[in-house]
Motif scaffolding. Structure first.
Motif: not given
Length: 254
Positions: A34-41
């Motif tokens: 759903e959130f392709p831009e999310v990162t571990i950071s």
């Protein structure tokens, strides 16, 4: 009206198997549907802000429950769809935990005025989002910083402040002007501050590199989310700079 992030059926497959604890990598894979831009950071940042509290193994590894993943998804939706700052999101999550019913606050009307020279606007909490305000005129900036035209011209000559193409300064210039004036009372002259300005320009360049892919995205919501991401990165950058300076000086803030 908002529902509790852990209530109801999972949305878009953001919840893991009930009762199962998963790693941060699995959380990232799940959320990216759903959130392709999310990162571990980003996930670690939300944890550092106290918005989610995963369990820790004896070795220190994060383990997220189904509720944790749903909570993260709920936070990301509020940021993406409603552009809420983290402070407001935190308050809403706390209210939901108390069983209260809440509504998403409406954005201020275009005609609502905010004083760009006020103390809260200038010396606000680091990383805190400030409301958008009109540009500040030259005379208004001089009055807010309590300096004269000669000093302002000197600051401009060193690149610390600059008028916009159509005249006037952005609201953040008031913050810069007051801080430069305060530093000047300790004997720090504009020429001493050029290194700070150069470092700020480099940090801004790094932030722009990160958000550039979001701004080019076809999804309008993703492009809009770039603004919120940029503010978060700017806040983190400021906090890191402060921590590094304190470390270099050997000063411990209490």
């Amino acid at each position: 009206m908002l529902r509790t992030p852990t209530g109801g059926a999972p949305k878009n497959g953001t919840a893991g198997t009930a009762g199962r604890l998963v790693s941060i990598g699995t959380v990232l894979t799940t959320l990216r549907d759903e959130f392709p831009e999310v990162t571990i950071s980003k996930i670690r940042f939300l944890e550092a802000e106290g918005l989610v509290e995963p369990r820790r193994t004896p070795s220190g590894y994060r383990k997220f429950s189904t509720d944790d993943v749903e909570r993260l998804a709920h936070i990301l939706r509020l940021q993406r769809d409603h552009y809420l700052p983290l402070k407001v999101i935190r308050e809403q999550l706390e209210a939901l935990a108390r069983g209260e019913q809440i509504r998403i606050p409406a954005p201020p009307a275009n005609g609502d005025a905010t004083d760009p020279t006020g103390q809260a606007a200038v010396y606000g909490e680091v990383g805190r989002e400030r409301p958008t305000v009109a540009r500040v005129g030259r005379a208004e900036l001089l009055a807010a910083a309590e300096v004269d035209e000669v000093q302002l011209v000197e600051w401009e000559s060193y690149g610390l402040l600059a008028e916009g193409p159509d005249g006037g300064f952005d609201a953040e210039a008031v913050t810069v002007a007051r801080l430069v004036a305060d530093l000047g009372r300790f004997g720090l002259e504009p020429r001493h501050l050029r290194a700070m300005k150069a470092a700020a320009d480099r940090e801004a360049g790094l932030v722009e590199q990160v958000v550039a892919p979001l701004r080019r995205h076809r999804n309008p919501q993703t492009r809009a989310h770039a603004e919120a991401t940029m503010k978060e990165l700017a806040g983190l950058s400021v906090r890191l700079h402060e921590a590094l300076v304190q470390t270099a000086l050997g000063v411990r803030l209490r």
